[in-house]
Design an enzyme around this catalytic site. Structure first.
Site, short mmCIF file in Angstrom:
data_model
loop_
_atom_site.label_atom_id
_atom_site.label_comp_id
_atom_site.label_asym_id
_atom_site.label_seq_id
_atom_site.Cartn_x
_atom_site.Cartn_y
_atom_site.Cartn_z
N GLY A 1 0.82 -1.22 0.00
CA GLY A 1 0.00 0.00 0.00
C GLY A 1 0.85 1.27 0.00
O GLY A 1 0.54 2.23 -0.71
N CYS B 1 1.18 2.38 12.41
CA CYS B 1 2.30 3.18 11.95
C CYS B 1 2.61 4.32 12.89
O CYS B 1 3.67 4.89 12.84
CB CYS B 1 1.99 3.72 10.56
N THR C 1 12.45 -7.57 -10.69
CA THR C 1 11.89 -8.89 -10.91
C THR C 1 10.65 -9.08 -10.04
O THR C 1 10.66 -8.76 -8.85
CB THR C 1 12.94 -9.97 -10.56
N ASN D 1 -8.26 4.21 8.09
CA ASN D 1 -7.71 3.06 8.79
C ASN D 1 -7.81 3.17 10.31
O ASN D 1 -7.75 2.17 11.00
CB ASN D 1 -6.25 2.84 8.40
N SER E 1 -3.48 -3.39 -0.87
CA SER E 1 -2.39 -4.13 -0.24
C SER E 1 -2.85 -5.53 0.13
O SER E 1 -3.99 -5.72 0.56
CB SER E 1 -1.95 -3.37 1.02
N ALA E 2 -1.97 -6.52 -0.03
CA ALA E 2 -2.37 -7.91 0.21
C ALA E 2 -2.53 -8.26 1.68
O ALA E 2 -3.44 -9.00 2.07
CB ALA E 2 -1.36 -8.87 -0.43
N HIS E 3 -1.64 -7.72 2.54
CA HIS E 3 -1.63 -8.23 3.93
C HIS E 3 -2.80 -7.75 4.78
O HIS E 3 -3.00 -8.23 5.89
CB HIS E 3 -0.29 -7.95 4.61
N GLN F 1 -7.93 -0.26 3.10
CA GLN F 1 -8.86 -0.80 4.09
C GLN F 1 -10.22 -1.15 3.48
O GLN F 1 -10.95 -1.96 4.03
CB GLN F 1 -9.07 0.21 5.23
#
Ligand SMILES: *Cc1c(COP(=O)(O)O)cnc(C)c1O
Length: 387
Positions: A72, A326, A238, A152, A200-202, A180
């Site tokens: 993110g 954060c 990559t 968030n 974002s994936a997590h 979110q």
């Protein structure tokens, strides 16, 4: 540790076993570089492209409009700095809000140091940005509007559809941080006229360190990470094949069971809000009651300190957060609470509890009971000390 109740899903979530299983082959068996021409490389390329289709499908975009990133934060930086660099020569003005994630606020501050003007719109006491304020802030110099889909910390859902229409009417690119919102609300970039969207994936039961930026076809943007021609020349490096596969699987699953899952979590959220407000005196809910993330509870308690409350919750086996992951650890007051109720942190402490797939009704009841005991205890201690 005994009886751990995890209520910090907005900070991060565990990788679902199904997601992990889909990722694993790409660490060794199918380890090829997606840019290669041989068999294992082609397998990796196909997996990356399948994930791209899965992400696109989940947000109503075309696969060619999805760019994989490291998460993110990178997506937000890429959107804001990338648009700003491509727009140099045009106006140098950005409209955003006071309650954005730091991954949006800090790139904006950096641009201010480089001579840009940034309007940080205020929000109402529920954390809502007013579309009228957005409209009024537009100038001939405005090069970007960036307003998050969901906050968030306090869970406010922002009126991105209305803001998207305003941006579109003025021909200004519109970016939204939907980290979110994805998995919790029905995100649709076409319906809401969104030009750039971070995810974002997590935060959706995928792996940490993987995300994506949707960029509407035809949007002028500069690359931040230069090197090879990966991601159609926009983001060198990559590909994180396993991570990308994990993001694709996570977003596919989030989309597939969204209605049932969010309904169940919303029910638990409302139970937690109701029992907290009813059984803990001097408590209030931050953010709106209705237009909020399905998994977000955020409370303030008079006469209690956030840090102490969180430490005591942890000792009692409940993992929660002071606001956003954060900013905890820093002694800075939350910029979001400051924006909705200036000075409120001097009179009380706050706590964010965010629910997820594993949360049960028993967890919710136990967490509220523990919170009530701790708040009562801390207030008693305080009144003894003040005597
Ligand atoms: C977590 C979060 C981010 C940062 O995402 P990462 O993948 O951790 O870099 C950005 N914006 C919001 C709203 C978030 O909740």
């Amino acid at each position: 540790m005994k009886n751990r109740i995890y209520l910090d899903y907005a900070a991060t979530s565990p990788v679902l076993p199904e997601v992990l299983a889909e990722m694993l082959p790409y660490f060794n068996g199918k380890f090829g570089n997606p840019s290669g021409v041989y068999g294992t490389a082609r397998e990796a390329r196909q997996a990356v492209e399948q994930a791209r289709r899965q992400v696109a499908e989940a947000i109503g975009a075309e696969p060619g409009e999805i760019y994989f990133t490291s998460g993110g934060s990178e997506s937000d930086n890429m959107a804001i700095q990338g648009i700003a660099r491509a727009a140099s020569g045009r106006g140098r003005h950005i409209i955003t809000s006071r309650i954005e994630h730091h991954a949006v606020l800090n790139p904006c501050r950096q641009l201010e140091r480089e001579g840009w003007q940034v309007t940080y719109l205020p929000v109402d006491r529920f954390g809502r940005v007013s579309p009228e304020d957005v409209e009024k802030a537009v100038t001939p110099d405005t090069a970007l509007i960036s307003i998050m889909s969901a906050n968030n910390e306090i869970g406010t859902l922002e009126p991105v559809g209305e803001i998207g229409r305003i941006a579109g009417a003025h021909g200004i690119p519109f970016h939204t941080d939907a980290v979110q919102a994805v998995g919790c609300t029905d995100v649709d970039v076409r319906r809401d006229n969104i030009d750039l969207l971070s995810l974002s994936a997590h935060k959706i039961y995928g792996p940490k360190g993987t995300g994506a930026l949707y960029i509407r076809r035809g949007t002028r943007i500069e690359s931040l990470i230069r090197g090879g021609a990966q991601e159609r020349g926009l983001r060198a490096g990559t590909e994180n094949t396993a991570g990308i596969v994990g993001l694709g699987a996570a977003i596919r699953i989030a989309k597939a069971d969204m209605a049932v899952r969010t309904e169940a979590i919303r029910h638990l959220r409302d139970r937690m809000i109701r029992t907290t407000l009813e059984t803990i005196p001097g408590s209030c809910l931050n953010g709106p009651a209705e237009e909020r993330l399905c998994n977000n509870c955020h409370f303030s308690f008079d006469g209690v300190e956030s840090e102490t409350l969180l430490l005591r919750m942890d000792l009692a086996g409940v993992a929660a957060s002071g606001g956003s992951a954060c900013t905890s650890g820093s002694t800075e007051p939350s910029h979001v609470l400051e924006a909705i109720r200036p000075g409120s942190e001097k009179t009380g402490g706050s706590i964010r509890l965010t629910l997820g797939r594993e949360t049960t009704e028993a967890d919710v009841d136990e967490a509220v009971r523990i919170m009530r005991e701790i708040v009562t205890d801390l207030r008693n201690l305080r009144s003894v000390l003040l005597k």
